[in-house]
Design a protein around this motif. Structure first.
Motif, short mmCIF file in Angstrom:
data_model
loop_
_atom_site.label_atom_id
_atom_site.label_comp_id
_atom_site.label_asym_id
_atom_site.label_seq_id
_atom_site.Cartn_x
_atom_site.Cartn_y
_atom_site.Cartn_z
N ALA A 423 0.91 -1.00 0.09
CA ALA A 423 -0.02 0.01 -0.07
C ALA A 423 0.94 1.37 -0.01
O ALA A 423 1.97 1.13 0.52
N ARG A 424 0.38 2.23 -0.66
CA ARG A 424 1.13 3.42 -0.66
C ARG A 424 1.35 3.93 0.69
O ARG A 424 0.42 3.95 1.63
N PRO A 425 2.34 4.58 1.09
CA PRO A 425 2.74 5.23 2.32
C PRO A 425 1.53 6.48 2.81
O PRO A 425 1.23 7.05 1.84
N GLY A 426 0.97 6.10 4.04
CA GLY A 426 0.08 7.10 4.56
C GLY A 426 -1.41 6.70 4.20
O GLY A 426 -2.50 7.28 4.40
N THR A 427 -1.49 5.33 3.70
CA THR A 427 -2.91 4.79 3.24
C THR A 427 -3.42 4.28 4.56
O THR A 427 -2.76 3.16 5.31
N VAL A 428 -4.81 4.16 5.00
CA VAL A 428 -5.37 3.45 6.01
C VAL A 428 -5.44 1.97 5.74
O VAL A 428 -6.06 1.84 4.59
N MET A 429 -4.97 1.05 6.34
CA MET A 429 -5.10 -0.50 5.92
C MET A 429 -6.11 -1.00 7.01
O MET A 429 -6.75 -1.98 6.54
N ASP A 430 -6.43 -0.34 8.10
CA ASP A 430 -7.55 -1.07 8.91
C ASP A 430 -8.08 0.16 10.11
O ASP A 430 -7.42 0.96 10.10
N GLN A 431 -9.28 -0.13 10.59
CA GLN A 431 -9.51 0.96 11.58
C GLN A 431 -10.17 0.10 12.65
O GLN A 431 -10.91 -1.24 12.45
N LYS A 432 -10.00 0.60 13.87
CA LYS A 432 -10.52 -0.11 15.04
C LYS A 432 -11.91 -0.46 15.09
O LYS A 432 -12.52 -1.71 15.33
N LEU A 433 -12.73 0.68 15.04
CA LEU A 433 -14.28 0.53 14.84
C LEU A 433 -14.83 0.37 13.37
O LEU A 433 -14.37 1.20 12.46
N LYS A 434 -15.29 -0.69 13.28
CA LYS A 434 -15.36 -0.88 11.72
C LYS A 434 -16.55 -0.30 11.03
O LYS A 434 -17.61 0.37 11.56
N GLU A 518 4.49 19.32 -5.29
CA GLU A 518 4.44 17.93 -5.94
C GLU A 518 4.49 16.76 -4.91
O GLU A 518 4.72 16.93 -3.66
N LYS A 519 4.06 15.63 -5.41
CA LYS A 519 4.00 14.41 -4.57
C LYS A 519 5.56 14.40 -3.81
O LYS A 519 6.51 14.35 -4.84
N PRO A 520 5.50 13.88 -2.68
CA PRO A 520 6.83 14.00 -1.84
C PRO A 520 7.54 12.84 -2.52
O PRO A 520 7.06 11.58 -2.31
N SER A 521 8.89 13.03 -2.70
CA SER A 521 9.87 11.91 -3.20
C SER A 521 11.31 12.55 -3.15
O SER A 521 11.54 13.70 -2.99
N PHE A 522 12.47 11.61 -2.96
CA PHE A 522 13.79 11.90 -3.05
C PHE A 522 13.96 12.91 -4.19
O PHE A 522 14.44 14.08 -4.11
N GLU A 523 13.34 12.66 -5.48
CA GLU A 523 13.66 13.27 -6.63
C GLU A 523 12.97 14.66 -6.78
O GLU A 523 13.71 15.81 -6.86
N ASN A 543 -1.76 22.87 1.71
CA ASN A 543 -1.93 21.89 0.63
C ASN A 543 -0.25 21.85 -0.12
O ASN A 543 -0.39 21.24 -1.01
N ALA A 544 0.72 21.94 0.74
CA ALA A 544 1.90 21.88 0.30
C ALA A 544 2.87 20.70 1.16
O ALA A 544 2.40 20.73 2.28
N TYR A 545 3.91 20.38 0.48
CA TYR A 545 4.79 19.31 1.34
C TYR A 545 6.10 20.38 1.50
O TYR A 545 6.61 21.25 0.92
N ALA A 546 6.76 20.15 2.87
CA ALA A 546 7.93 20.66 3.49
C ALA A 546 8.96 19.83 2.91
O ALA A 546 8.90 18.59 3.58
N CYS A 547 10.05 20.12 2.34
CA CYS A 547 11.31 19.25 1.95
C CYS A 547 12.24 19.91 2.93
O CYS A 547 12.39 20.99 3.00
N VAL A 548 13.14 19.01 3.37
CA VAL A 548 14.17 19.39 4.46
C VAL A 548 15.26 18.68 4.07
O VAL A 548 15.53 17.37 3.89
N ARG A 549 16.56 19.54 3.99
CA ARG A 549 17.84 18.95 3.87
C ARG A 549 18.34 18.74 5.58
O ARG A 549 18.59 19.85 6.16
N THR A 550 18.54 17.62 6.07
CA THR A 550 18.70 17.33 7.34
C THR A 550 20.27 17.89 7.67
O THR A 550 20.83 17.96 6.82
N SER A 551 20.43 17.68 9.07
CA SER A 551 21.72 18.30 9.63
C SER A 551 22.83 17.14 9.27
O SER A 551 24.10 17.42 9.18
N ARG A 552 22.45 16.01 8.64
CA ARG A 552 23.14 14.98 8.41
C ARG A 552 23.20 14.75 6.80
O ARG A 552 24.04 13.76 6.38
N GLY A 553 22.78 15.70 5.99
CA GLY A 553 22.97 15.70 4.68
C GLY A 553 21.76 14.84 4.00
O GLY A 553 21.89 14.69 2.78
#
Length: 582
Positions: A423-434, A518-523, A543-553
């Motif tokens: 499944a794509r990351p961020g997709t709900v796979m199950d819920q406790k209350l049906k 854009e859809k978040p990706s490494f590219e 409605n936007a994504y934040a891209c971060v260059r981390t302290s470790r590159g």
């Protein structure tokens, strides 16, 4: 100057307090009646002014309406529970200094019990209250004015009505004085050979001390002879609206003879004077007859005692315990004890049977005059909880799932990450209350959310080293490389709060931030321009994504799952961090 302090709540009884203030100011003067609305000079410390005013007054009136006991502040807390509450400070100061405190009940309010009051106000429950009814305003106020007049007179050290003051000297003193003057006169007569006109002098002295009554000025209701020849007169006091016993006592204290008659009248409080003859503030002869008409209920008048003798004190009965009994049974118990049911308040309760008594004022065991009312609090059934249908959010993106739950009256509960490549990351796979089941409005629904497996490789050849949903509390730091809340040395972003309203998303330790739609990706993040500048929280695009260059590159991307709430807030994000494969 000894005066009257009026304590009241603006949001609860300002109208009644203002009317009482105007009436008392007319009677006692504006300098002897204190109320914060008009008596405190601009710029004066309110608390200090109240403390000085309460400390210098002879009597404090507590205006108690229906909501006096339960008034709350903006946070929903009861005001009387706040030690800095002005009403608590005013009344507590007066009780502590042994100042006369008179509870004045308006709006058909009941007198609070000791258990309803904080410790420093419990003595208030033992003060005899004074009721003012809108339909009998004038008569009730007249009685209150007369009571306050006596209290202020006692505080100033004035003699009570009918006591010794500036009136004529007692007969014994006058006789001794006449005897002394007569003796002196005899000596003067014996020396007649030395003086002329002694007989004339003696006659003048006898006329002065043995003739008509000396003139006395009418002051505070004392006798006033006219010219030494006529009978003394006194000003007629106003007794309309007073209880019969009090009115008769005042009439007698002025040297007058009260005569009481009764009239059936349902509009006036039973036992109060509704008419007087002669009218108030007219001069009448000392010892004159004063006719008083006293109201009695429609059941029928009672024969007055001869000469308007004072009535015996009311019979006191013990208030029975009513807690846990049905309302009908409580009414019967009160009637058997000689009491009546007063105001009945319904209050929701999950523990008591609906319709049963859960509170009473006065409390059980208190002494109350026969015929008085007891206020009751009766349990009411809480409303049934509202049920809503749980939507099916499986296979929905997390953001959409959260919106669907909110629209149904529910909310997202715990979010458990599940590493998977199905499944794509961020997709709900199950819920406790049906989906399709029912739940109470506001219930939290726990979700199972797909995340990229650790060590996975993207199409661009970058490894996913961390991902998932996280909550970053205000003032905390977050390391995107590890996906954990950390101390300053390892942090990439900081939820900075300068004030409650000035808050920032701040890069740390050389990290930089930029935004993309854009859809978040490494590219995608590899091409975003980034800067080491902090960004106001309210300016982060929803409605936007934040891209971060981390302290470790490494490169990371995250998105706010919901708007950040007021301080202290929490940033809820879904993030992924990549490291290019070597």
């Amino acid at each position: 100057m000894e005066g009257i302090f009026i304590s009241y709540r603006r949001e609860e009884s300002a109208g009644h307090a203002g009317r009482i203030y105007d009436r008392l100011r007319e009677r006692f003067g504006k300098d002897r009646v204190f109320m914060d609305v008009s008596a405190i000079e601009p710029g004066v410390d309110f608390v200090e002014a109240i403390d000085r005013a309460v400390g210098s007054c002879a009597v404090l009136l507590v205006i108690i309406g229906r909501r006096w006991l339960d008034c709350t502040d903006a946070a929903g807390r009861r005001r009387l529970d706040d030690p800095k509450d002005f009403i608590r400070l005013e009344v507590g100061t007066a009780l502590r200094r042994n100042i006369r405190v008179i509870p004045v009940l308006v709006q058909d309010a009941a007198m609070p019990g000791e258990g309803d009051l904080p410790d420093d106000l419990k003595l208030l429950a033992r003060r005899n209250a004074f009721e003012i009814n809108d339909s009998h305003w004038d008569s009730n106020m007249a009685q209150l004015e007369e009571t306050l007049g006596r209290v202020l007179g006692e505080a100033a050290g004035l003699p009570p009505p009918g006591g010794t003051g500036t009136g004529p000297a007692p007969a014994g003193r006058k006789n001794r004085l006449v005897w002394l003057i007569s003796s002196i006169t005899a000596i003067v007569v014996a020396l007649a050979g030395l003086f002329t006109g002694v007989e004339s002098l003696r006659n003048s002295v006898v006329r002065l001390f043995g003739g008509g009554s000396p003139a006395v000025t009418a002051t505070n209701g004392t006798a006033t002879p006219t010219d030494g020849q006529g009978p003394a007169t006194v000003p007629m006091p106003r007794v309309i609206g007073m209880e019969e016993q009090e009115a008769v006592g005042i009439i007698r204290s002025k040297g007058l003879n009260p005569k009481v008659a009764r009239q059936i009248l349902s509009e006036a409080p039973p036992g109060t004077v509704i008419r007087q003859e002669p009218p108030a503030e007219t001069n009448v002869t000392a010892g004159a007859m004063v006719h008083l008409i006293v109201a009695v209920p429609p059941e029928g008048p009672q024969e007055p005692p001869p000469g308007g003798e004072p009535q015996p004190p009311p019979q006191l009965v013990t208030v029975p315990k009513l807690a846990g009994t049905p309302l009908g049974q409580a009414e019967a118990t009160l009637a058997k004890a000689g009491l009546q049911v007063g105001a009945v308040e319904k209050r929701e309760s999950n523990s008591a049977e609906p319709g049963t008594v859960i509170g009473q004022t006065p409390k059980a065991g208190a002494k109350l005059a026969r015929g008085k009312k007891v206020s009751l609090v009766v349990a009411a059934k809480p409303p049934e909880p509202e049920l809503v249908t749980v939507p099916n959010v499986v296979q929905q993106p997390l953001e959409r799932a959260a919106r669907m739950l909110a629209e149904a009256g529910l909310r997202v509960g715990a979010e458990t990450p599940r590493p998977t490549d199905r499944a794509r990351p961020g997709t709900v796979m199950d819920q406790k209350l049906k989906g399709g089941t029912t739940a109470r409005r506001g219930t939290a629904v726990d979700l199972l959310v797909a995340v990229q497996p650790a060590g996975g490789v993207t199409s661009g050849g970058a490894n996913v080293i961390a991902s998932g949903n996280r909550k970053i509390p205000q003032t905390y730091l977050f390391d995107l490389d590890s996906g954990e809340l950390v101390r300053n040395g390892d942090a990439d972003i900081w939820f900075e709060a300068v004030t409650e309203t000035e808050r920032y998303l701040t890069p740390k330790n050389g990290a930089a931030i930029g935004f993309t739609r854009e859809k978040p990706s490494f590219e995608a993040c590899s091409t975003v321009r980034m800067a080491e500048k902090r960004i106001p929280i309210q300016r982060i695009p929803g409605n936007a994504y934040a891209c971060v260059r981390t302290s470790r590159g490494n490169l990371a991307a995250f998105k706010l799952l919901e708007p950040v709430g007021p301080s202290p807030g929490v940033m809820q994000i879904h993030f992924s961090t990549w490291r290019r494969a070597r």
